[in-house]
Design a protein around this motif. Structure first.
Motif, PDB file in Angstrom:
ATOM      1  N   ASN A  31      65.301  68.416 -21.161  1.00  0.00           N
ATOM      2  CA  ASN A  31      64.692  67.095 -21.248  1.00  0.00           C
ATOM      3  C   ASN A  31      65.343  66.164 -20.230  1.00  0.00           C
ATOM      4  OD1 ASN A  31      62.935  65.174 -22.285  1.00  0.00           O
ATOM      5  ND2 ASN A  31      64.373  64.515 -23.870  1.00  0.00           N
ATOM      6  N   VAL A  32      65.074  66.473 -18.945  1.00  0.00           N
ATOM      7  CA  VAL A  32      65.757  65.786 -17.839  1.00  0.00           C
ATOM      8  C   VAL A  32      64.732  65.280 -16.838  1.00  0.00           C
ATOM      9  CG1 VAL A  32      67.406  66.046 -15.940  1.00  0.00           C
ATOM     10  CG2 VAL A  32      67.799  67.241 -18.104  1.00  0.00           C
ATOM     11  N   LEU A  33      64.978  64.083 -16.336  1.00  0.00           N
ATOM     12  CA  LEU A  33      64.179  63.504 -15.259  1.00  0.00           C
ATOM     13  C   LEU A  33      64.931  63.709 -13.953  1.00  0.00           C
ATOM     14  CD1 LEU A  33      61.820  61.800 -14.210  1.00  0.00           C
ATOM     15  CD2 LEU A  33      63.099  59.755 -14.866  1.00  0.00           C
ATOM     16  N   VAL A  45      63.634  54.247 -18.954  1.00  0.00           N
ATOM     17  CA  VAL A  45      64.085  55.421 -19.708  1.00  0.00           C
ATOM     18  C   VAL A  45      65.116  55.015 -20.755  1.00  0.00           C
ATOM     19  CG1 VAL A  45      65.374  57.589 -19.542  1.00  0.00           C
ATOM     20  CG2 VAL A  45      63.580  57.084 -17.892  1.00  0.00           C
ATOM     21  N   LYS A  46      66.033  54.140 -20.368  1.00  0.00           N
ATOM     22  CA  LYS A  46      67.073  53.697 -21.301  1.00  0.00           C
ATOM     23  C   LYS A  46      66.491  52.851 -22.429  1.00  0.00           C
ATOM     24  CE  LYS A  46      70.780  53.722 -17.835  1.00  0.00           C
ATOM     25  NZ  LYS A  46      71.700  52.874 -17.016  1.00  0.00           N
ATOM     26  N   HIS A  47      65.621  51.892 -22.090  1.00  0.00           N
ATOM     27  CA  HIS A  47      65.065  50.983 -23.096  1.00  0.00           C
ATOM     28  C   HIS A  47      64.082  51.684 -24.025  1.00  0.00           C
ATOM     29  CE1 HIS A  47      66.339  46.815 -21.717  1.00  0.00           C
ATOM     30  NE2 HIS A  47      66.841  47.616 -20.784  1.00  0.00           N
ATOM     31  N   LYS A 218      57.242  64.586 -27.227  1.00  0.00           N
ATOM     32  CA  LYS A 218      57.624  63.311 -27.850  1.00  0.00           C
ATOM     33  C   LYS A 218      58.404  62.407 -26.898  1.00  0.00           C
ATOM     34  CE  LYS A 218      59.997  61.443 -31.922  1.00  0.00           C
ATOM     35  NZ  LYS A 218      60.751  61.800 -33.160  1.00  0.00           N
ATOM     36  N   SER A 219      59.322  62.988 -26.138  1.00  0.00           N
ATOM     37  CA  SER A 219      60.187  62.172 -25.285  1.00  0.00           C
ATOM     38  C   SER A 219      59.404  61.480 -24.172  1.00  0.00           C
ATOM     39  CB  SER A 219      61.306  63.032 -24.680  1.00  0.00           C
ATOM     40  OG  SER A 219      60.761  64.096 -23.919  1.00  0.00           O
ATOM     41  N   PHE A 220      58.532  62.226 -23.479  1.00  0.00           N
ATOM     42  CA  PHE A 220      57.781  61.613 -22.385  1.00  0.00           C
ATOM     43  C   PHE A 220      56.752  60.622 -22.922  1.00  0.00           C
ATOM     44  CE2 PHE A 220      54.831  61.372 -18.766  1.00  0.00           C
ATOM     45  CZ  PHE A 220      55.736  61.129 -17.749  1.00  0.00           C
ATOM     46  N   GLN A 221      56.174  60.910 -24.071  1.00  0.00           N
ATOM     47  CA  GLN A 221      55.241  59.972 -24.684  1.00  0.00           C
ATOM     48  C   GLN A 221      55.945  58.681 -25.091  1.00  0.00           C
ATOM     49  OE1 GLN A 221      51.743  59.952 -25.305  1.00  0.00           O
ATOM     50  NE2 GLN A 221      51.967  61.460 -23.647  1.00  0.00           N
ATOM     51  N   ALA A 222      57.205  58.793 -25.499  1.00  0.00           N
ATOM     52  CA  ALA A 222      57.985  57.592 -25.839  1.00  0.00           C
ATOM     53  C   ALA A 222      58.148  56.703 -24.616  1.00  0.00           C
ATOM     54  CB  ALA A 222      59.341  57.990 -26.400  1.00  0.00           C
TER      55      ALA A 222
END
Length: 255
Positions: A31-33, A45-47, A218-222
């Motif tokens: 799960n890395v950009l 990404v942080k917020h 879930k992570s990218f949708q967030a």
């Protein structure tokens, strides 16, 4: 044979039905950009509390690592001077056989950044010949376009003293602020943030290439959902030289 091999149910169904599938593309990815650094993206990404980790190392190296399944997405801003197009030619060439989409993140103003000078008449890199130029890592979008600009002005890196390598937009500006460099090819947002002089040269398009499977995780949708909030719009409005009107627009969808 020791142990056992595990397959997703969907893979077995596709195999039975004869559907072609690349097993490596359905494997879980970190799960890395990856890729190029963008200050607004880093804050988003942080917020967003998406849980996405960041490993910014330049547009080209990001694509190389993306092909090795070392991340779910990669940022890039590479201009193809033959096709006069941002990012799409590179993705078509490198990732057309992958299940990916190329999404616009933002358009950004990039140009000369330097400290205020009395009787300033600086207009181009020629006016900084013999000065200290901020160097970006090979394969970065900034270095790619800067070499093109220098060539058009009959210049090379040998016409400047070179600074330490800057691996992010923040690092590049820090070298100017600390008097370790005289000029950088950087973003207007970073120049204005620290009250530095800025002369615009190009409006670049920063995109994200994303695995289609990862898009729905879930992570990218967030991250995408956060970009639809008032908090994000307020955050983005503080970045001068940014245009996010087309954030989310798909510029390429692999076959």
């Amino acid at each position: 044979v020791m142990g056992k091999l595990l397959f997703h149910k969907k893979e077995i169904s596709n195999w039975i039905s004869g559907t072609k599938i690349n097993i490596s593309e359905v494997q879980d990815k970190p799960n890395v950009l990856l890729g190029s650094h963008d200050p607004l993206l880093e804050l988003a990404v942080k917020h967003s509390k998406s849980g996405i980790a960041m490993s910014f190392d330049g547009s080209i190296q990001g694509i190389d690592r993306f092909k090795l399944n070392q991340g779910i997405a990669s940022g890039l801003h590479i201009y193809d001077h033959n096709f006069k197009s941002w990012n799409v030619p590179l993705i078509k060439n490198q990732l057309n056989m992958k299940q990916v989409v190329l999404m616009e993140w933002a358009k950004r103003q990039r140009g000369l950044i330097f400290k205020q000078i009395n009787n300033n008449n600086k207009k181009s890199f020629k006016d900084f010949k013999g000065k200290i130029l901020v160097r970006r890592q090979l394969g970065s979008g900034a270095d790619n376009y800067l070499q093109y600009l220098l060539k058009n002005e009959d210049l090379t890196y040998d016409d400047f003293y070179n600074s330490d390598i800057a691996y992010s937009e923040n690092d590049a500006v820090s070298l100017i602020l600390s008097d370790h460099a005289d000029v950088s090819f950087g973003l207007e947002s970073e120049a204005k943030k620290f009250h530095l002089e800025f002369i615009p040269i190009v409006t670049e398009r920063f995109d994200l290439v994303v695995y289609r499977q990862s898009w729905f995780e879930k992570s990218f949708q967030a991250l995408l959902n956060f970009c639809r909030t008032k908090e994000f719009l307020k955050l983005a409005s503080s970045f001068q030289g940014y245009n996010i009107d087309n954030l989310g627009k798909i510029h390429f969808n692999s076959e």
